[in-house]
Scaffold this motif. Sequence first.
Motif: not given
Length: 202
Positions: A42-45, A51-54, A69-74, A120-124
């Motif tokens: 449920g988070d896409n942070l 993307i920034n590091l790629a 049941n989530q769409g975190g990329f468009g 956009k709340d949770t670190l991974g």
Amino acid sequence: FRSPATIHEAQGKLGALDYRIKPIKPGLKICGPAITAKCHIGDNLMIFEAINLAKPGDVLVIDGGDNPNQGGFGDVLAAACIGKGIVGFVVSAAVRDGKGLREIGFPVFSLGLCMKGTSKDTLGTINHPVVVGGELISPGDIVCGDDDGVVVVRESDIPKLVKACRERDDHENHMMELHRQGKMDIEDRYEMMRSKGCVWAD
């Protein structure tokens, strides 16, 4: 470009991601080294930071928690990927903006489409091994995809796999040419079936 099916077979029927991870439209292809990220469900942070590091030529491989049941990329993030020279996006979740993504033509492989947004709340993590579609994928592994789905090649296996793929393609091209000529040689199959106790009745 070798087809993912050929790669899968040539490396001993290994490396195929879950069949549900498919391109958002027919004809899309990807092949490149993975930059990996793990997102909280449920988070896409972490997609933004990936993307920034790629680097140009990278494929983003995202552990999205196997959540359709989530769409975190468009289409907005797809435009960012194109601007960075990223060549594809693979995620074990859904994506959104299907019409826009298809029009852009950026290769996206996902569990499908879902309009539900993400936080956009949770670190991974970035560039740590992830499990996507049931396969362990490490940074730098080669990820290839087409209409059949996605396959991963371990970085250490690449040199020997190139030769195995070439040999398999050559063999299959030879067999198809024989089949087109009506010369289907199935004696090897008969021998295998006999060894398993198969009998033919008149």
